[in-house]
Scaffold this active site. Sequence first.
Site, PDB file in Angstrom:
ATOM      1  N   ARG B 388     -86.693 -62.302 -42.817  1.00 47.63           N
ATOM      2  CA  ARG B 388     -85.489 -62.878 -43.411  1.00 47.63           C
ATOM      3  C   ARG B 388     -85.224 -62.095 -44.683  1.00 47.63           C
ATOM      4  O   ARG B 388     -86.068 -62.039 -45.563  1.00 47.63           O
ATOM      5  CB  ARG B 388     -85.715 -64.338 -43.782  1.00 47.63           C
ATOM      6  CG  ARG B 388     -85.832 -65.257 -42.600  1.00 47.63           C
ATOM      7  CD  ARG B 388     -85.963 -66.687 -43.070  1.00 47.63           C
ATOM      8  NE  ARG B 388     -86.565 -67.519 -42.041  1.00 47.63           N
ATOM      9  CZ  ARG B 388     -85.906 -68.053 -41.037  1.00 47.63           C
ATOM     10  NH1 ARG B 388     -84.621 -67.838 -40.911  1.00 47.63           N
ATOM     11  NH2 ARG B 388     -86.524 -68.811 -40.152  1.00 47.63           N
ATOM     12  N   ARG B 418     -84.921 -67.382 -36.888  1.00 39.27           N
ATOM     13  CA  ARG B 418     -83.959 -68.413 -36.535  1.00 39.27           C
ATOM     14  C   ARG B 418     -82.918 -68.676 -37.627  1.00 39.27           C
ATOM     15  O   ARG B 418     -83.236 -68.751 -38.789  1.00 39.27           O
ATOM     16  CB  ARG B 418     -84.713 -69.704 -36.217  1.00 39.27           C
ATOM     17  CG  ARG B 418     -83.939 -70.593 -35.292  1.00 39.27           C
ATOM     18  CD  ARG B 418     -84.695 -71.864 -35.047  1.00 39.27           C
ATOM     19  NE  ARG B 418     -85.515 -71.765 -33.847  1.00 39.27           N
ATOM     20  CZ  ARG B 418     -86.752 -72.251 -33.781  1.00 39.27           C
ATOM     21  NH1 ARG B 418     -87.312 -72.776 -34.834  1.00 39.27           N
ATOM     22  NH2 ARG B 418     -87.423 -72.191 -32.668  1.00 39.27           N
ATOM     23  N   HIS B 448     -93.484 -61.801 -37.709  1.00 42.44           N
ATOM     24  CA  HIS B 448     -93.404 -62.639 -38.892  1.00 42.44           C
ATOM     25  C   HIS B 448     -94.201 -62.015 -40.036  1.00 42.44           C
ATOM     26  O   HIS B 448     -94.134 -62.453 -41.179  1.00 42.44           O
ATOM     27  CB  HIS B 448     -93.953 -64.022 -38.525  1.00 42.44           C
ATOM     28  CG  HIS B 448     -93.667 -65.091 -39.503  1.00 42.44           C
ATOM     29  ND1 HIS B 448     -94.654 -65.785 -40.150  1.00 42.44           N
ATOM     30  CD2 HIS B 448     -92.494 -65.585 -39.974  1.00 42.44           C
ATOM     31  CE1 HIS B 448     -94.099 -66.673 -40.974  1.00 42.44           C
ATOM     32  NE2 HIS B 448     -92.795 -66.565 -40.883  1.00 42.44           N
TER      33      HIS B 448
END
Lengths: 518, 716
Positions: B388, B418, B448
């Site tokens: 992100r 997401r 991640h």
Amino acid sequence: MSNRLKAVINCGSSSIRMIIGEFTANGAPQVIDQAIHYLPMGKDVFTTGMISNKTMARAMEILKLYRELLKGYGIEPSQVQAVGTAAVREALNRENFVDRMEIRTGFPIRIIDGLEENRLSYMAVLYALEKEVGLLSRGNTLIMEVSGGSTEVIVLKKGIIGAVHSLSFGAIRFQELYRQKKGYVEVKSHELEQSLSSLHDLIHEDCRHGSVNRVFLLGNYARIAAEMVGKGVSARLLEVEHRRWNALAEELYLMPPEDIVNRYGIAAAAADGMGTALLAYRYLLKDIDCESILVPRVGISEGILMEARPGVDPEVQSRFWNQVRNSALALGKKYHFDAEHAKLVARLSVELFDQLASEHRMGFRHRLLLEIAALLHDIGTFVKPSAHHKHGQYLVENSELFGLDAHDLKIIGNVVRYHRKSTPQNTHLGFVSLNREDRLVVMKMAALLRVADSLDRSHSQKVTDVKAIIKDEVMELQVFCDQDLDAEKLSLVDKGSFFEDVFGFSIRILQIRKGEKV
Amino acid sequence: MSKQPSMFLNRELSWIEFNRRVLNEAARPDLPLLERLKFLAITASNFDEFFMVRVAGLRRAFRSGDLPYGPTRERPSEQLSEILRRYGDFVADQYRIHDEILTKLRQRGIRILGRDELSVGQRARLEQFFEEELFNVLAPIRVEPKRPFPFTAGLRLNLAFLLKGETLSAPAPSPQAVGEPEAAAAQESPLLAILEIPSYLGRFYELPAAEGAHDFIRIEDVILLFAERLFSGYHILEHLSFRLTRDADIPVDEEKEEDFVEAMNKILRNRRHSRRVRLELGARGASQLKELLCTELQIDPKVVFDCPGPLSLRDYFGLATQNFDRDLSVEPWEPVLTLPDEQNIWQTIRERDVLLFPPYHSFSPVVRLLKEAAEDPNVLSIRMTLYRTGGDSPIVEALIRAAETGKQVLVLVELKARFDEEQNLGWAQTLERVGCIVVYGVANLKVHAKALLIVRREEDGIRRYVHLGTGNYHVKTSRLYTDLGILSTKNEYTYEVAQFFNAIMGYSTVQHSHYIIMAPHHLKKKLLSLFEWLTNEAKAGVPARVRAKMNALADEDIIRAIYRAAEAGVVIDLNVRGICMLNPGHVPRAQIRVISIVDRLLEHARIFSFAAGEREELYLASADWMYRNLERRVELMFRVIQDEHREQVKHILDVLFADNTQAYVLKPGGRWERLTPQGNKAVRAQLVFHTEAEEWRKLQAERQEEGLTPRRRPST
């Protein structure tokens, strides 16, 4: 700055591995990055004789990825040492493979043979031991690699090469032949043992004068197995209990590769041949009384890196040359050579080589080949004294000498061949099959060897030193000796003519007795 | 005979409990009002995601057979009804707290006015605003009976209107009018029209107010004031605000999809039309409209919620972060710059590893490292993962610049992060255009892990700089989330980080590693073996202890391993911010203590300590102990090796476990109880870390005044 980086790619039987090494200020290599992709080249070659188009295409993709990775370090493909081992070597379309890879990816791939692999394995062990190389000079050491396509063995006694063996037994190769012959894959352990029994016996013979103090196993199979059940000794070395190793072999050899993959989380292509390889190791080590096994986390790529060090680390270098010499002496001994004569001729050859450097312009490696040829020039006598130069050539070319490849042996064989009697002729196939450069090298070395051999014609080591001085088309050989040298002088007249043909100098011998002034 | 307490706590209920703890902060009278409002907004935003992901998932599981699943083996239907029951209570509490905060804000001169509270001047201003800016952008749509309901996006605020044609006059319909009303039909039964309020309008409109006061009005109220102008020829019978939540999880078929970028685009398009999982309805009255809307939307009445107040409480974020009076907000905590700008960053990191603890420490050295790398001619390549990352991120800018100056830039962009997919896709393609090598994630796994590797050519050879962290490369969240990261040139890290990138970029198959342990290949196995090690030590009588901090604990195998260790006598101290499926009452007499800290910063670092006798292994990680992190994601756990950093990390753990003001302890069965100092010295972990950082800053300033700038490591 960037010349301190060196990349090596090894196209092996089951994988293509790349390492990027950096040489520290004192020249010690350190691998700073590596990549491996599994690719069943061996499987192709050992079943069909060829590397399939699909495999080739995948190899190309892998090499392109490696090229991209190298770019991140500012390394061009042309600066990379890429080698191909058993699978590439034996592929009928190897030329095609090498050519295509170079054109499409820029990597020049050099095919190396089993004996060179052997040498590189030894270098890899030195890499893994780092500062602990002294360990090798204590007791006996066995170095072994079972790969997809071949098996290499080195026996070191107190750090000195006792024997080397290169066998075309490989885990993938064996499985594939087995599959073709029997139509199923479950390898029966006794049948595997049969095909390894002669190597097993050889190893035991080599080690018969003492137990083995340490065992090094190399290659992907050994490394992956050691990562499963071993523990790290250092960043470069793993250790596995012998007992544990055997247990793993038992467990894995009948296990389908999928199960190995699932249970141990290793790459599927890496699992292929795993069971067979471990079984082979277990058998070859069966009667060897050694509690633990050492497994370098490295392979022959690191060996290549060791050899590529900038500047010569005199200690390791001389250690290596000594190993080659020792290996030649062991071979000479096997054929009952006159060791004193051989050693003297070797020394005199090298003295001449060094003093005439500006005349022959040959390099260090050739100096070694000459020395080995001199050590072995009379071994053909074991077969029959007449024509022993020809027997000698045959024996040399069919022996295994540590550190030397088949090409080296061919050169040495030719030098042995021409140390007496006939000079090279167009009808001598062994000679004309060499390229022009090698033919010249052979002639120069044979000429030097003939002179050195003459100086101990009587096999009594009367001449201990020689000094060559060149004055106007004449080479004066000053020999230091108090005894009668008639035999030697006579022999020089005969053998010196070839030297004159090759170098253009006639030879004059000048005997200097003790107390005389030069 | 008493039954042994269950092995696992329900995951969803544990999550709701976490949100309860957040809501408790919103209810605290001792906190500044805007801080309370912020916590309230967080709970609302959390529940939005919860419905989109968890409730949606449960409903899918329910539809496909209602089979018991998960470690607790409960049926989706059972779980759903309990979730919805608790959510109902939660909403009631949210609005109770909401009303209280708003009342108190009003007393402080910050008012959100109702339509009937406006002054004449304010009303005039709004009329102008409506006519000039709103009228042209509002597009109501008429809902035709027996035709599909018009598309309504998830999480947007909508207004529904019930209209009746005016009989007296028949003016020409305005351009915004409801389709082409057939006057005759319109006059008989009332019409339904809906209006999506564009999100760019903002939720609160600031009105002119008296000196020192602030008046706002909600955007829907502005619209309602003049709504009849949108429907000329009609009379508004009823109006109602509503908000839909949709299923967010539409999996990509990674085996089939050849072009992942294209597939992702498709999903984003589809998600807008995915199943409805919640309908929130605005307050009071409008009973006809409510019924009509539910019928038209064909939504399960169980997921329709009447809200006793304005919808979308998460919109208060904007208000909560405004600067009004000082005492309405918490005192700002400025991150300390532990790696000053005037220091040569390459030299500093080369000389010593740097442990960063944002947001107490500034995250900017990482950004600076990237910026300098982009301009440095000695830098050969940059590799990094982006999960992100904000849109106009300086990190992305630096990468673009690096590619432009000829460096090899390899970026792994996780498109599957997401709710950020759309944004990620956009700048990933920008990176590609300027020549970066972009890898769009790894098939079937979400990447991640957070790692950065810079290869630089230096005098004495190649040197690699790595950053490993527990948090994302996101400048904004680095000021709100507590994370730990290491900057290093140590071989132990650089070699294995290079290996990690080789694996995720496709250069190599995954290799064994020692300092950097990767999920899904090795991480769980490593954790289990660490537990096994401690279990064996404890059985042999060696004192053994686990101290672990994470965001969630939900992996069945790990929880079982914890129970085994606890049974053997290992002392277990867990600091779990959110979901915890471990039930501390399950193993009798075991020493398991679970606490959770909820404070002004979001606890986000993952820190694991495994100790037996003299030996202690310390790790930092991007992964929680959840199935999805350990098995379905590429994550990294890295060892803390340098002595000083080990001491700092141990100190951080000491403080985190000593918190007795913002911490809760988990009771057997799943209830959380707030800790109080109870006569001990009050410890608030986040304040301790902040104070320590401040002290370091002061020390530095003093040294500078003395003309000395010793390079001391920050004490954390």
